[in-house]
Design a protein around this motif. Structure first.
Motif, PDB file in Angstrom:
ATOM      1  N   GLY A 140      31.651 -28.105 -18.499  1.00 29.82           N
ATOM      2  CA  GLY A 140      32.800 -27.229 -18.615  1.00 29.82           C
ATOM      3  C   GLY A 140      32.421 -25.818 -19.026  1.00 29.82           C
ATOM      4  N   PHE A 141      31.187 -25.626 -19.447  1.00 27.51           N
ATOM      5  CA  PHE A 141      30.720 -24.311 -19.894  1.00 27.51           C
ATOM      6  C   PHE A 141      29.507 -23.875 -19.100  1.00 27.51           C
ATOM      7  CE2 PHE A 141      32.700 -26.471 -23.482  1.00 27.51           C
ATOM      8  CZ  PHE A 141      33.685 -25.561 -23.808  1.00 27.51           C
ATOM      9  N   GLY A 142      29.376 -24.356 -17.902  1.00 29.36           N
ATOM     10  CA  GLY A 142      28.191 -24.051 -17.110  1.00 29.36           C
ATOM     11  C   GLY A 142      27.173 -25.154 -17.240  1.00 29.36           C
ATOM     12  N   GLY A 143      26.994 -25.638 -18.447  1.00 34.78           N
ATOM     13  CA  GLY A 143      26.170 -26.801 -18.707  1.00 34.78           C
ATOM     14  C   GLY A 143      24.698 -26.643 -18.421  1.00 34.78           C
ATOM     15  N   CYS A 144      23.991 -27.709 -18.723  1.00 30.42           N
ATOM     16  CA  CYS A 144      22.569 -27.808 -18.436  1.00 30.42           C
ATOM     17  C   CYS A 144      22.231 -29.286 -18.315  1.00 30.42           C
ATOM     18  CB  CYS A 144      21.733 -27.134 -19.529  1.00 30.42           C
ATOM     19  SG  CYS A 144      21.840 -27.934 -21.131  1.00 30.42           S
ATOM     20  N   VAL A 145      21.001 -29.558 -17.953  1.00 31.99           N
ATOM     21  CA  VAL A 145      20.549 -30.937 -17.817  1.00 31.99           C
ATOM     22  C   VAL A 145      19.365 -31.137 -18.749  1.00 31.99           C
ATOM     23  CG1 VAL A 145      19.599 -32.662 -16.248  1.00 31.99           C
ATOM     24  CG2 VAL A 145      21.303 -31.038 -15.425  1.00 31.99           C
ATOM     25  N   LEU A 146      19.436 -32.160 -19.564  1.00 35.24           N
ATOM     26  CA  LEU A 146      18.336 -32.534 -20.444  1.00 35.24           C
ATOM     27  C   LEU A 146      17.588 -33.662 -19.753  1.00 35.24           C
ATOM     28  CD1 LEU A 146      16.932 -32.354 -23.211  1.00 35.24           C
ATOM     29  CD2 LEU A 146      18.527 -34.102 -24.000  1.00 35.24           C
ATOM     30  N   ASN A 147      16.325 -33.401 -19.412  1.00 40.81           N
ATOM     31  CA  ASN A 147      15.494 -34.398 -18.742  1.00 40.81           C
ATOM     32  C   ASN A 147      14.409 -34.878 -19.685  1.00 40.81           C
ATOM     33  OD1 ASN A 147      16.420 -34.409 -15.854  1.00 40.81           O
ATOM     34  ND2 ASN A 147      16.064 -32.229 -16.146  1.00 40.81           N
ATOM     35  N   LEU A 148      14.188 -36.179 -19.717  1.00 39.75           N
ATOM     36  CA  LEU A 148      13.076 -36.749 -20.458  1.00 39.75           C
ATOM     37  C   LEU A 148      11.919 -36.908 -19.491  1.00 39.75           C
ATOM     38  CD1 LEU A 148      14.941 -39.483 -22.507  1.00 39.75           C
ATOM     39  CD2 LEU A 148      14.268 -37.192 -23.244  1.00 39.75           C
ATOM     40  N   VAL A 149      10.797 -36.269 -19.836  1.00 34.31           N
ATOM     41  CA  VAL A 149       9.645 -36.225 -18.939  1.00 34.31           C
ATOM     42  C   VAL A 149       8.403 -36.615 -19.727  1.00 34.31           C
ATOM     43  CG1 VAL A 149       8.253 -34.716 -17.456  1.00 34.31           C
ATOM     44  CG2 VAL A 149      10.726 -34.365 -17.614  1.00 34.31           C
ATOM     45  N   ARG A 150       7.554 -37.436 -19.134  1.00 35.36           N
ATOM     46  CA  ARG A 150       6.296 -37.784 -19.794  1.00 35.36           C
ATOM     47  C   ARG A 150       5.477 -36.513 -20.048  1.00 35.36           C
ATOM     48  NH1 ARG A 150       6.566 -41.832 -15.889  1.00 35.36           N
ATOM     49  NH2 ARG A 150       5.000 -40.770 -14.631  1.00 35.36           N
ATOM     50  N   ARG A 151       4.929 -36.416 -21.229  1.00 35.47           N
ATOM     51  CA  ARG A 151       4.193 -35.217 -21.648  1.00 35.47           C
ATOM     52  C   ARG A 151       3.085 -34.841 -20.660  1.00 35.47           C
ATOM     53  NH1 ARG A 151       2.246 -35.526 -27.537  1.00 35.47           N
ATOM     54  NH2 ARG A 151       4.483 -35.475 -27.774  1.00 35.47           N
ATOM     55  N   ASP A 152       2.360 -35.832 -20.152  1.00 35.35           N
ATOM     56  CA  ASP A 152       1.248 -35.533 -19.247  1.00 35.35           C
ATOM     57  C   ASP A 152       1.711 -35.107 -17.852  1.00 35.35           C
ATOM     58  OD1 ASP A 152       2.188 -38.026 -18.470  1.00 35.35           O
ATOM     59  OD2 ASP A 152       0.196 -38.918 -18.269  1.00 35.35           O
ATOM     60  N   SER A 153       3.002 -35.131 -17.611  1.00 31.24           N
ATOM     61  CA  SER A 153       3.552 -34.738 -16.303  1.00 31.24           C
ATOM     62  C   SER A 153       4.437 -33.502 -16.385  1.00 31.24           C
ATOM     63  CB  SER A 153       4.380 -35.892 -15.725  1.00 31.24           C
ATOM     64  OG  SER A 153       3.597 -37.040 -15.555  1.00 31.24           O
ATOM     65  N   THR A 154       4.479 -32.856 -17.533  1.00 31.05           N
ATOM     66  CA  THR A 154       5.412 -31.739 -17.730  1.00 31.05           C
ATOM     67  C   THR A 154       5.232 -30.631 -16.698  1.00 31.05           C
ATOM     68  OG1 THR A 154       5.544 -32.221 -20.088  1.00 31.05           O
ATOM     69  CG2 THR A 154       6.264 -30.041 -19.384  1.00 31.05           C
ATOM     70  N   GLU A 155       4.011 -30.164 -16.519  1.00 30.11           N
ATOM     71  CA  GLU A 155       3.786 -29.051 -15.585  1.00 30.11           C
ATOM     72  C   GLU A 155       4.144 -29.442 -14.154  1.00 30.11           C
ATOM     73  OE1 GLU A 155      -0.001 -27.116 -15.984  1.00 30.11           O
ATOM     74  OE2 GLU A 155       0.092 -27.254 -18.174  1.00 30.11           O
ATOM     75  N   ALA A 156       3.779 -30.643 -13.735  1.00 37.03           N
ATOM     76  CA  ALA A 156       4.110 -31.108 -12.377  1.00 37.03           C
ATOM     77  C   ALA A 156       5.617 -31.247 -12.212  1.00 37.03           C
ATOM     78  CB  ALA A 156       3.404 -32.427 -12.088  1.00 37.03           C
ATOM     79  N   PHE A 157       6.293 -31.743 -13.258  1.00 36.09           N
ATOM     80  CA  PHE A 157       7.751 -31.869 -13.196  1.00 36.09           C
ATOM     81  C   PHE A 157       8.394 -30.499 -13.032  1.00 36.09           C
ATOM     82  CE2 PHE A 157      11.918 -31.623 -15.112  1.00 36.09           C
ATOM     83  CZ  PHE A 157      12.585 -32.640 -14.465  1.00 36.09           C
ATOM     84  N   VAL A 158       7.976 -29.528 -13.840  1.00 37.16           N
ATOM     85  CA  VAL A 158       8.567 -28.184 -13.778  1.00 37.16           C
ATOM     86  C   VAL A 158       8.360 -27.578 -12.396  1.00 37.16           C
ATOM     87  CG1 VAL A 158       8.423 -25.830 -14.688  1.00 37.16           C
ATOM     88  CG2 VAL A 158       8.439 -27.783 -16.263  1.00 37.16           C
ATOM     89  N   ARG A 159       7.160 -27.680 -11.858  1.00 33.27           N
ATOM     90  CA  ARG A 159       6.910 -27.163 -10.505  1.00 33.27           C
ATOM     91  C   ARG A 159       7.795 -27.869  -9.486  1.00 33.27           C
ATOM     92  NH1 ARG A 159       1.579 -27.454 -12.125  1.00 33.27           N
ATOM     93  NH2 ARG A 159       1.297 -29.402 -10.980  1.00 33.27           N
ATOM     94  N   GLY A 160       7.874 -29.196  -9.597  1.00 35.71           N
ATOM     95  CA  GLY A 160       8.659 -29.972  -8.642  1.00 35.71           C
ATOM     96  C   GLY A 160      10.138 -29.657  -8.689  1.00 35.71           C
ATOM     97  N   ILE A 161      10.705 -29.564  -9.889  1.00 32.96           N
ATOM     98  CA  ILE A 161      12.149 -29.323 -10.001  1.00 32.96           C
ATOM     99  C   ILE A 161      12.494 -27.905  -9.567  1.00 32.96           C
ATOM    100  CG2 ILE A 161      12.328 -28.614 -12.439  1.00 32.96           C
ATOM    101  CD1 ILE A 161      14.681 -31.020 -10.592  1.00 32.96           C
ATOM    102  N   ARG A 162      11.648 -26.939  -9.903  1.00 33.63           N
ATOM    103  CA  ARG A 162      11.909 -25.555  -9.464  1.00 33.63           C
ATOM    104  C   ARG A 162      11.881 -25.455  -7.940  1.00 33.63           C
ATOM    105  NH1 ARG A 162       8.561 -22.259 -14.067  1.00 33.63           N
ATOM    106  NH2 ARG A 162      10.314 -22.033 -15.499  1.00 33.63           N
ATOM    107  N   THR A 163      10.889 -26.074  -7.328  1.00 30.05           N
ATOM    108  CA  THR A 163      10.766 -26.025  -5.867  1.00 30.05           C
ATOM    109  C   THR A 163      11.938 -26.738  -5.200  1.00 30.05           C
ATOM    110  OG1 THR A 163       8.352 -25.940  -6.021  1.00 30.05           O
ATOM    111  CG2 THR A 163       9.289 -26.675  -3.924  1.00 30.05           C
ATOM    112  N   ALA A 164      12.276 -27.929  -5.689  1.00 28.97           N
ATOM    113  CA  ALA A 164      13.363 -28.709  -5.087  1.00 28.97           C
ATOM    114  C   ALA A 164      14.711 -28.002  -5.257  1.00 28.97           C
ATOM    115  CB  ALA A 164      13.410 -30.106  -5.717  1.00 28.97           C
TER     116      ALA A 164
END
Length: 84
Positions: A35-59
């Motif tokens: 209702g306020f623009g919101g955000c998404v809180l994702n739980l990500v394995r620590r050893d995959s953080t950089e790959a997750f960030v790259r993947g979500i930004r690209t997707a």
């Protein structure tokens, strides 16, 4: 529920939850601040953080033609005074 029942989500927020599930290291997520623009809180394995960030930004850019902001945070043992 926040999307279908309460209708406080957006297409982009619903999309980022769906996209995150296919990114490396994703363990789960949820929308916050509906209702306020919101955000998404994702739980990500620590050893995959950089790959997750790259993947979500690209997707996200591929689907919505926009850049999504990503803020990395760590879980803590509750509120306390840091005595370092």
């Amino acid at each position: 529920g926040l999307s279908d029942q309460l209708r406080v989500s957006t297409v982009e927020l619903d999309g980022i939850v769906a996209l995150a599930a296919s990114c490396p290291g994703w363990e789960g997520g949820r929308m916050m601040g509906g209702g306020f623009g919101g955000c998404v809180l994702n739980l990500v394995r620590r050893d995959s953080t950089e790959a997750f960030v790259r993947g979500i930004r690209t997707a996200f850019a591929g689907r919505f033609g926009q850049v999504c902001e990503v803020y990395s945070v760590r879980l803590a043992d509750g509120a306390r005074v840091d005595r370092r």
